[in-house]
Scaffold this active site. Structure first.
Site, mmCIF file in Angstrom:
data_model
loop_
_atom_site.group_PDB
_atom_site.id
_atom_site.type_symbol
_atom_site.label_atom_id
_atom_site.label_comp_id
_atom_site.label_asym_id
_atom_site.label_seq_id
_atom_site.Cartn_x
_atom_site.Cartn_y
_atom_site.Cartn_z
ATOM 1 N N LYS A 119 -0.774 -21.525 4.992
ATOM 2 C CA LYS A 119 -2.036 -21.936 4.295
ATOM 3 C C LYS A 119 -3.300 -21.158 5.010
ATOM 4 C CE LYS A 119 -0.719 -25.535 1.337
ATOM 5 N NZ LYS A 119 -1.155 -26.789 0.528
ATOM 6 N N LYS A 196 4.649 -19.313 -6.871
ATOM 7 C CA LYS A 196 4.990 -20.502 -7.608
ATOM 8 C C LYS A 196 3.807 -21.011 -8.475
ATOM 9 C CE LYS A 196 3.947 -24.600 -5.018
ATOM 10 N NZ LYS A 196 4.199 -25.900 -4.772
ATOM 11 N N LYS A 199 -0.687 -26.294 -9.051
ATOM 12 C CA LYS A 199 -1.617 -27.386 -9.466
ATOM 13 C C LYS A 199 -3.023 -26.423 -9.120
ATOM 14 C CE LYS A 199 0.211 -31.702 -8.579
ATOM 15 N NZ LYS A 199 0.472 -31.845 -7.140
HETATM 16 N N1 AQP Z 1 6.317 -24.243 -9.385
HETATM 17 C C1 AQP Z 1 7.011 -25.311 -8.725
HETATM 18 N N2 AQP Z 1 8.408 -25.319 -9.325
HETATM 19 C C2 AQP Z 1 9.367 -26.255 -8.828
HETATM 20 N N3 AQP Z 1 8.937 -27.417 -8.278
HETATM 21 C C3 AQP Z 1 7.731 -27.359 -8.085
HETATM 22 N N4 AQP Z 1 6.893 -28.374 -7.212
HETATM 23 C C4 AQP Z 1 5.488 -27.853 -7.226
HETATM 24 N N5 AQP Z 1 5.446 -26.905 -7.833
HETATM 25 C C5 AQP Z 1 6.699 -26.672 -8.198
HETATM 26 C C6 AQP Z 1 7.483 -29.732 -6.814
HETATM 27 O O1 AQP Z 1 6.901 -30.636 -7.254
HETATM 28 C C7 AQP Z 1 6.761 -31.837 -6.284
HETATM 29 C C8 AQP Z 1 5.377 -32.415 -6.186
HETATM 30 O O2 AQP Z 1 4.473 -31.692 -5.500
HETATM 31 P P1 AQP Z 1 3.393 -31.962 -4.717
HETATM 32 O O3 AQP Z 1 2.424 -32.111 -5.950
HETATM 33 O O4 AQP Z 1 3.277 -33.020 -3.865
HETATM 34 O O5 AQP Z 1 3.073 -30.661 -3.731
HETATM 35 P P2 AQP Z 1 3.200 -29.010 -4.101
HETATM 36 O O6 AQP Z 1 4.431 -28.643 -3.967
HETATM 37 O O7 AQP Z 1 2.100 -28.506 -3.370
HETATM 38 O O8 AQP Z 1 2.730 -29.140 -5.784
HETATM 39 P P3 AQP Z 1 1.578 -28.197 -6.423
HETATM 40 O O9 AQP Z 1 1.756 -28.484 -8.049
HETATM 41 O O10 AQP Z 1 1.790 -26.730 -6.273
HETATM 42 O O11 AQP Z 1 0.147 -29.011 -5.816
HETATM 43 P P4 AQP Z 1 -0.969 -27.974 -5.155
HETATM 44 O O12 AQP Z 1 -1.578 -27.045 -5.779
HETATM 45 O O13 AQP Z 1 -1.867 -29.170 -4.758
HETATM 46 O O14 AQP Z 1 -0.291 -27.716 -3.810
HETATM 47 C C9 AQP Z 1 7.513 -31.130 -5.074
HETATM 48 O O15 AQP Z 1 8.884 -31.617 -4.979
HETATM 49 C C10 AQP Z 1 7.485 -29.757 -5.421
HETATM 50 O O16 AQP Z 1 8.571 -29.267 -4.467
#
Ligand code: AQP
Length: 332
Positions: A119, A196, A199
């Protein structure tokens, strides 16, 4: 007296309320597994609102997103009767245990966490987030944590900290393992299938669970595809591979079976079917979400019940932890 512990394996997992909706990857990689594991396991699912603070969200937005995230979990099949659903900040002991574990974590050890490096730096909160995550897991004496490959290093840190604590202060924490039943599908951004879906990236490459059918169709149909016309998975075809993974999840069919079904057909037909499958998958979820979110008092009740159950476990863990590290118990 400690509360009787269920004979079922205890599982813990969290999601950050960082967006107005979960995205397709959150569903595929996490929440659908949560819904499926509730009968066989003693599940603790939490909204990681303290972790969301590392993104400096607008306060009212964070509150709204946390409540909406509960509604989405329920709409996606998480059952608060069978699972403990709560907000991380409702159990104040998370931050306390995070501090205590931080005092056992080497600076170099924390610096090696690749997610922080990826990051490109940030706040102290982001730097120490794997330590708070270790506290989240160890607090509930979880046997296993359903994690993706990207979180493996953090789970290792959690295990190291548990072992260190147990060695120094006496057996206190269960050593958690990775949840074996978790399939490792990673959903990629539709506009850039080398990264990936997320959000925080949003845009046309992200399908939201709460997207209108028209928006889903548009995004899937304009997904970046690869050279050639063949619908098959492969390293040279990240866009089509991603869409095949999505269709496989939606239909319950295996990728080779889908490759065969689309043999000789073009990308157009294929993308149309993927779009339709995702629309069908999320249509009932959106409808259920609309009902749930219309009753915020009920969502707050779900969180209150969950927090009460979670606090009982947290209190038991922390009573032992405080005593073992030498904190003076307050006079009652
Ligand atoms: N693209 C993805 N494919 C499979 N699994 C995913 N996860 C997130 N993106 C994918 C899984 O979702 C769970 C919760 O995620 P989180 O919100 O705690 O954090 P993250 O992994 O950082 O998810 P985001 O959507 O990408 O959020 P932001 O953009 O805020 O960082 C986890 O189990 C993750 O593996």
């Amino acid at each position: 007296m400690s509360a009787p512990r269920s004979a079922r394996s205890r599982v813990l997992s969290g999601i950050r309320p960082t967006g107005d909706s979960f995205q397709l990857g959150n569903y595929v990689g996490a929440v659908r597994h949560w819904a499926a594991m509730q009968d066989e396991n003693d599940c603790y699912f939490f909204l990681a609102d303290l972790h969301a603070l590392t993104e400096a969200p607008e306060p009212d937005k964070l509150r709204e997103r946390t409540r909406n995230a509960v509604a989405q979990l329920l709409a996606l099949g998480v059952d608060p009767q069978r699972s403990t659903v709560f907000a991380q900040s409702h159990v104040a002991e998370h931050a306390e245990l995070g501090w205590i574990l931080g005092c056992l974590t080497g600076f170099g050890e924390a610096s090696r966490m690749t997610q922080f490096k990826e990051k490109g730096g940030g706040t102290v909160g982001l730097f120490t987030y794997p330590v708070l995550q270790a506290a989240d897991i160890l607090m509930y004496q979880a046997d296993s944590v359903p994690i993706g490959e990207d979180q493996r290093q953090h789970l290792e840190l959690t295990r190291d900290l548990a072992q260190r604590f147990n060695a120094r202060y006496g057996d206190t924490f269960t050593l958690p393992g990775a949840y074996a039943g978790r399939a490792g599908e990673r959903i990629k951004d539709l506009q850039d299938p080398t990264r990936k879906m997320s959000k925080s990236i949003g845009g046309n490459g992200t399908v939201w669970v709460l997207d209108e059918p028209k928006a889903i169709t548009k995004k899937v149909k304009s997904a970046v595809t690869d050279a050639g016309r063949e619908v098959r998975a492969g390293e040279d075809k990240p866009g089509i591979t991603n869409l095949l993974t999505i269709l496989a999840v939606c239909t319950g069919k295996a990728v080779p079976e889908l490759e065969e079904a689309y043999d000789g057909k073009g990308y157009g037909d294929f993308k149309g079917d993927v779009a339709e499958a995702v629309v069908e998958l999320f249509a009932p979820v959106r409808a259920r979400y609309a009902e749930l979110v219309a009753d915020p008092a009920e969502l707050d009740r779900v969180l209150a019940t969950g927090a009460e159950r979670a606090r009982a476990v947290a209190l038991e863990t922390m009573t032992a932890v405080r005593e073992r590290v030498g904190l003076l118990a307050p006079r009652s």
